[in-house]
Design a protein around this motif. Structure first.
Motif, PDB file in Angstrom:
ATOM      1  N   ASP A  74      81.573  45.095  82.584  1.00 44.01           N
ATOM      2  CA  ASP A  74      81.724  45.780  81.311  1.00 44.01           C
ATOM      3  C   ASP A  74      81.753  44.755  80.193  1.00 44.01           C
ATOM      4  O   ASP A  74      82.371  43.702  80.303  1.00 44.01           O
ATOM      5  CB  ASP A  74      83.013  46.614  81.297  1.00 44.01           C
ATOM      6  CG  ASP A  74      82.760  47.989  81.869  1.00 44.01           C
ATOM      7  OD1 ASP A  74      81.587  48.402  81.932  1.00 44.01           O
ATOM      8  OD2 ASP A  74      83.740  48.642  82.260  1.00 44.01           O
ATOM      9  N   ARG A  99      77.156  53.055  74.859  1.00 46.96           N
ATOM     10  CA  ARG A  99      77.808  53.185  76.151  1.00 46.96           C
ATOM     11  C   ARG A  99      79.026  54.106  76.113  1.00 46.96           C
ATOM     12  O   ARG A  99      79.437  54.630  77.137  1.00 46.96           O
ATOM     13  CB  ARG A  99      78.201  51.806  76.663  1.00 46.96           C
ATOM     14  CG  ARG A  99      76.954  50.957  76.955  1.00 46.96           C
ATOM     15  CD  ARG A  99      77.277  49.495  76.960  1.00 46.96           C
ATOM     16  NE  ARG A  99      77.820  49.032  78.211  1.00 46.96           N
ATOM     17  CZ  ARG A  99      77.102  48.717  79.269  1.00 46.96           C
ATOM     18  NH1 ARG A  99      75.806  48.857  79.243  1.00 46.96           N
ATOM     19  NH2 ARG A  99      77.674  48.273  80.353  1.00 46.96           N
ATOM     20  N   TYR A 100      79.648  54.256  74.958  1.00 43.95           N
ATOM     21  CA  TYR A 100      80.874  55.057  74.874  1.00 43.95           C
ATOM     22  C   TYR A 100      80.805  56.096  73.770  1.00 43.95           C
ATOM     23  O   TYR A 100      81.814  56.616  73.341  1.00 43.95           O
ATOM     24  CB  TYR A 100      82.083  54.152  74.612  1.00 43.95           C
ATOM     25  CG  TYR A 100      82.462  53.321  75.786  1.00 43.95           C
ATOM     26  CD1 TYR A 100      83.324  53.814  76.757  1.00 43.95           C
ATOM     27  CD2 TYR A 100      81.932  52.046  75.960  1.00 43.95           C
ATOM     28  CE1 TYR A 100      83.660  53.049  77.857  1.00 43.95           C
ATOM     29  CE2 TYR A 100      82.258  51.272  77.055  1.00 43.95           C
ATOM     30  CZ  TYR A 100      83.125  51.779  77.999  1.00 43.95           C
ATOM     31  OH  TYR A 100      83.461  51.030  79.092  1.00 43.95           O
ATOM     32  N   LEU A 125      85.311  50.804  72.332  1.00 44.62           N
ATOM     33  CA  LEU A 125      84.497  51.220  71.185  1.00 44.62           C
ATOM     34  C   LEU A 125      85.083  50.627  69.921  1.00 44.62           C
ATOM     35  O   LEU A 125      86.301  50.634  69.743  1.00 44.62           O
ATOM     36  CB  LEU A 125      84.527  52.752  71.112  1.00 44.62           C
ATOM     37  CG  LEU A 125      83.538  53.443  70.184  1.00 44.62           C
ATOM     38  CD1 LEU A 125      82.107  53.216  70.654  1.00 44.62           C
ATOM     39  CD2 LEU A 125      83.829  54.939  70.142  1.00 44.62           C
ATOM     40  N   GLY A 170      90.254  59.604  79.022  1.00 43.63           N
ATOM     41  CA  GLY A 170      89.343  58.505  79.283  1.00 43.63           C
ATOM     42  C   GLY A 170      88.928  58.416  80.744  1.00 43.63           C
ATOM     43  O   GLY A 170      88.288  57.453  81.145  1.00 43.63           O
ATOM     44  N   SER A 215      78.067  49.061  72.416  1.00 42.62           N
ATOM     45  CA  SER A 215      79.269  49.826  72.806  1.00 42.62           C
ATOM     46  C   SER A 215      79.151  51.282  72.392  1.00 42.62           C
ATOM     47  O   SER A 215      79.627  52.168  73.099  1.00 42.62           O
ATOM     48  CB  SER A 215      80.532  49.180  72.225  1.00 42.62           C
ATOM     49  OG  SER A 215      80.434  49.101  70.835  1.00 42.62           O
ATOM     50  N   ASN A 262      84.190  61.157  69.957  1.00 43.29           N
ATOM     51  CA  ASN A 262      85.280  60.201  69.865  1.00 43.29           C
ATOM     52  C   ASN A 262      86.218  60.524  68.699  1.00 43.29           C
ATOM     53  O   ASN A 262      86.751  59.640  68.038  1.00 43.29           O
ATOM     54  CB  ASN A 262      84.761  58.768  69.782  1.00 43.29           C
ATOM     55  CG  ASN A 262      84.129  58.353  71.088  1.00 43.29           C
ATOM     56  OD1 ASN A 262      84.797  58.343  72.112  1.00 43.29           O
ATOM     57  ND2 ASN A 262      82.843  58.070  71.066  1.00 43.29           N
ATOM     58  N   ARG A 267      80.811  57.316  79.512  1.00 46.47           N
ATOM     59  CA  ARG A 267      81.191  55.909  79.634  1.00 46.47           C
ATOM     60  C   ARG A 267      80.368  55.288  80.752  1.00 46.47           C
ATOM     61  O   ARG A 267      79.915  55.995  81.658  1.00 46.47           O
ATOM     62  CB  ARG A 267      82.686  55.772  79.938  1.00 46.47           C
ATOM     63  CG  ARG A 267      83.074  56.392  81.251  1.00 46.47           C
ATOM     64  CD  ARG A 267      84.505  56.044  81.645  1.00 46.47           C
ATOM     65  NE  ARG A 267      84.775  56.594  82.969  1.00 46.47           N
ATOM     66  CZ  ARG A 267      85.937  56.528  83.582  1.00 46.47           C
ATOM     67  NH1 ARG A 267      86.970  55.963  82.974  1.00 46.47           N
ATOM     68  NH2 ARG A 267      86.104  57.019  84.788  1.00 46.47           N
ATOM     69  N   PRO A 280      88.211  56.036  73.404  1.00 45.61           N
ATOM     70  CA  PRO A 280      87.711  56.782  74.557  1.00 45.61           C
ATOM     71  C   PRO A 280      88.261  56.308  75.896  1.00 45.61           C
ATOM     72  O   PRO A 280      88.113  56.995  76.897  1.00 45.61           O
ATOM     73  CB  PRO A 280      86.192  56.573  74.483  1.00 45.61           C
ATOM     74  CG  PRO A 280      85.988  55.370  73.639  1.00 45.61           C
ATOM     75  CD  PRO A 280      87.149  55.302  72.690  1.00 45.61           C
TER      76      PRO A 280
END
Lengths: 352, 352, 352, 352
Positions: A212, A198-199, A220, D257, A195, D202, A204, A254
């Motif tokens: 997902d 990816r974030y 996250l 987001g 995660s 973040n 994203r 996020p």
């Protein structure tokens, strides 16, 4: 009630009250001023826990009771103003959890949202919905509402972290659901760090054919110390501290740009040596952990010295001033997320 | 704790607990199962208030204490399972307010959000931010968070309404703010009915040079009985009742399409004579008023007969079945609005 | 380009342009001032269509071509400033549709969002996802993006309505999808009036076991003249008109509190006899229908007389003043909904 | 029209059309099938620009025309299917901008939202509302709607970047506003990197007494190559590519987001050597830049070879397959952000 009554009327009222009581009817005018107050009057007290002392008790508990017996081996930090509530504020819970080498805290999920903030130890993990996060000192790890989670310590040293949950809030709304997974550990369905990869950096996953892996609403769950402390240090190197908060960064979800969970917001602050914040009140009760440095917090009329890993709770609407004797780094969490959603949050700064 | 301990260990633990107590540290494993329950275990009880009896006490209070002395002359409907809390559920408050002819309840505002549901009387008013709503039986009137409001009764008869507030929730978050206007009555800044005319029928004011008169976030505060009962009757005439809810309509905030206030949702239901709902649970504690008809509510194992103007509270997650002996119309409000915002709301229907 | 060039450089540039052209490369500096203008310079013209004349042509088309042959028998109101575009503004479409007694316009759905505003006739229907709305003069009916719809005229008289669609916007984004239902008419799955009963008066269905019948995002599609004209008349009876807009109400999507569809906003206005609006500009191109009364619109330097059922288009950012000779009621729709979502909408009032 | 007409009717219709034309009335049935198509039929063509060739022309323009003369020295990449439109798709614009050492592009702001993607050169800056971002190869820099921006090149080498704007969309809605700052450069009100430090990981600034420096709705404008390429490489090292997209990350606006701007979404993709995506269609027209590697794109029936810095446009709903001959990294931007807001976006994958 705004004015005293003649004795006679008082007696009649008292008779009325007595007759009403079995019918579950009570006079508002006797309690109105306590129910709707001009400013918050929290029953919670400002309080500080010395980490060394709490740690000592926690390790003793580790000798006396196994993880298996305890299910979660945690000392609750209960606010002395809220006896029997298990709350550190009226809406939030805090506890110190110990996992000894080789132990596992079995997998479950519940309505309560939780954060973990690592106090000491290195290398245990929290797994959330099948993704492991290896926990290092001062990492923040989330286990949001209804996501499967388990912990384990395959390192060679004890691991202690702070658990921050919304237990009192879920109880307030009578909305607690929980269940255990049959297995103690959730199968590891993705590689650790998935995660974050990816974030992690204002990016994203673009939608593709792969579903997902984490809930879209909360993608996250691991905010490593290495990341947040670097960001805070960069900020401190580049600019003067804000007079009210010092250098302060909030952890962000996020997926929404808002607080990390619907009920809990979390942040970190850095005060340079010698800096003192301007007095400030806010309606969220806040729990602080000293990550680094020494200083002093004045909460209302009480003064608390702060040393590394100490824990401090500041109830709603108490005026707070924090002074840094050396460079002081704090982690904090509060119920501001819920208060903003419900239209209740307020803050005020005392002008110089 | 999952298993009993040998006596020796127990004694050592007890010593540890005793040493920890002064430091505000407590063992989670002794209380965990009560804090995180598999399903809600509300301390609240299901309970019914006979209107006639409550009314009788309220009128006696009206003889004994003036509106001026009481500030608000209200009997609290306190849940017998929550003694001393002034709550009808853990998160909500309910009271019956009496305003006698000629009386005024002075203007104030507070963090608490309120609804009024008229039980009897005709022609008193609630003014919200300077707009008066003339109140008729079974009208719903809102006084949302931090909006000025006052009440007055210039009619010739006593007026009684139900007050529904989120007092326990605002207290839970330690976020109560309140202030009184210097004048008892807010100046009447717009003609009565203004907000209804402007937001009453899936229309809203187009932006012009005239500032909007009500807060954009909550433009409507009066939902007359004449309107909602007609809508409900139309629905009942056109279709079969939903097996779980009967005919049911929720009051809507036209600015958002969501519940009327951030903490409180309100709805009305109509059950045809002879109809019985399928058993249902939900995590919101709900307060019902019988607007019309007779029937019976089964809440868990308890049975309550329902007659006009009776008040019933159903705690979270109790299984409820409602049977209509005659055409039965109910008004209800609950904390579902807050629970949805915080990600906590659940409901379940028992399948036949 | 900010300044003229010497002939020599000009020639070299021209050579460069010629070489670039086959490679699809063009100099921005030759066109920049036309691409990024200080204020909107719409190619659209202000224009008025006399209803009587348009109607006459439409009825002749009705003699010459059957509904079956035409699929939709509609005259496009094309802006004379946008030849070949079929647009009444760069982003919107308008047409007058005729359905003769006994005719049916077959069921289809498409990415384009549409509104119908009834010009004359009484008793034809539009069915949206299997729910029929009987159409009366000046009713507003929506057929949103990707919802099945068909029309039919079982009354004894011709029916004419205005179609307002976002055809140019869907084309702009290359996002047109469409399909026909095999049957000409969608099965009637709910009784007429169902959505109005359920969403008509600041109420909405409470969730039960019955699935919601209309898309949650757009639950209402019929806004009868009887309703909106009463609301507008109430407003006009109670207060002075806004100096910029007169009495003005926007149609609202009860699921969101926003405009009726993502690309189109619609409203109605009432100007008392003798009233004249203050000059105003807005960045949305707007199409007006005169519902009642006579008056005059000044758009930039052009003056248009307004009579019942006339249609007027006002392009973006033209200064508009409307004067009512008698009580004047207007219906209008524009692309403001899309502009607000994309952060583009602006308006300005010329101060006296 | 669904069927041919007899000659006679045809002649009568043609007469009708001729009479209607001066009245700006046109028959829908003659054009309906072109206006509402079953799937998108973009007039845009798939097209590729060789970077070397475009660069050569751009440098020649740099010799012939000064930055001052040009205001912005940019070659428009106009889609050959959209002549005269200055669009690379119907809704988006693309251009290659050259800034020579010592040049400044003066400060202005406009309704159009823009992104810059650096093609070559190192060390020029874009300043947005007084904050400078030093631009390095393949950095992404945003200049959102109505924010002041200027560019300057104080490095010793030419700088070339891709400008991606929503010019055609702002024109479509007739909503262009623009103004120039009196000074060529905006005063530097915060240190470079401020927004990245505050929103980079973040985290976001906690509210204090210091006003937020960037618009709350769009707090971040610099997405460095060093950051995004590391994230993409991490992803590629950890998992198999998604069969449809490869490794793909979208740039995210940390305040929401969602996509980086209301009208434009941007992403990056990495395809391992030898990987080929499954065929896919989407309704957003997309512009790609090859950041690294070689490969081939099949768009409908056309095949384009891809080399570093080449630019490719894929119109809406064309089936695309991309094959990587070596590790292939792509940057892309499209109008998906706007299409999602307006309810228009679709995508489909061809199943194997």
């Amino acid at each position: 009630m705004t004015a005293p009554l003649p004795n006679d009327a008082r007696a009649q009222l008292d008779r009325l009250y007595e007759e009403m009581r079995p019918k579950s009817l009570y006079p508002l005018w006797e309690v109105l001023s306590a129910l709707v107050t001009p400013t918050p009057r929290s029953p919670a007290q400002a309080w500080k826990w010395d980490y060394a002392s709490a740690r000592d008790h926690l390790l003793r508990a580790g000798d006396l009771i196994s993880a298996e017996q305890a299910e979660r081996r945690v000392l609750i930090l209960e606010n002395p103003g809220l006896p029997g509530s298990s709350g550190i504020t009226p809406s939030l819970y805090a506890g110190l959890q110990l996992i000894l080498p080789g132990e596992v805290a079995p997998c479950h999920r519940h309505s309560q949202s939780a954060l973990r903030f690592v106090m000491e130890g290195d290398g245990a993990y929290t797994a959330v919905d099948g993704e492991k996060a290896v926990m290092r000192p001062f990492d923040l790890v989330l286990t949001p509402n209804w996501q499967w989670h388990d912990h384990g310590n395959h390192s060679g040293q004890p691991m202690i972290w702070l658990d921050g949950l919304d237990i009192p809030t879920v109880r307030h709304f009578d909305a607690s659901f929980a269940e255990r997974l049959e297995a103690a550990e959730h199968p590891e369905t993705v590689a650790p760090g998935d995660s974050t990869r990816r974030y992690g950096r204002n990016l994203r996953p673009l939608r593709g054919s792969t579903a997902d892996r984490r809930p879209a609403a909360q993608p996250l769950f691991h905010y490593p110390y290495a990341e947040w402390s670097a960001a805070l240090a960069d900020l401190a190197a580049a600019e003067a501290p804000d007079p009210v908060l010092g250098h302060a960064l909030e952890f962000l979800n996020p997926a929404t740009g808002g607080p990390v969970m619907p009920t809990i917001a979390a942040h970190v602050r850095l005060l340079p040596a010698g800096f003192e914040t301007r007095p400030r009140r806010s309606s969220d009760g806040t729990i602080y952990v000293v990550v680094e440095g020494r200083g002093e917090a004045k909460v209302g009329d009480e003064v608390f010295t702060l040393a590394e890993r100490d824990l401090l709770v500041v109830p709603s609407w108490r005026e707070v001033t924090i002074r840094a004797d050396s460079r002081l780094v704090l982690f904090g969490y509060s119920d501001r997320a819920a208060q903003e959603k419900l239209g209740l949050y307020r803050e005020a700064v005392t002008n110089a």
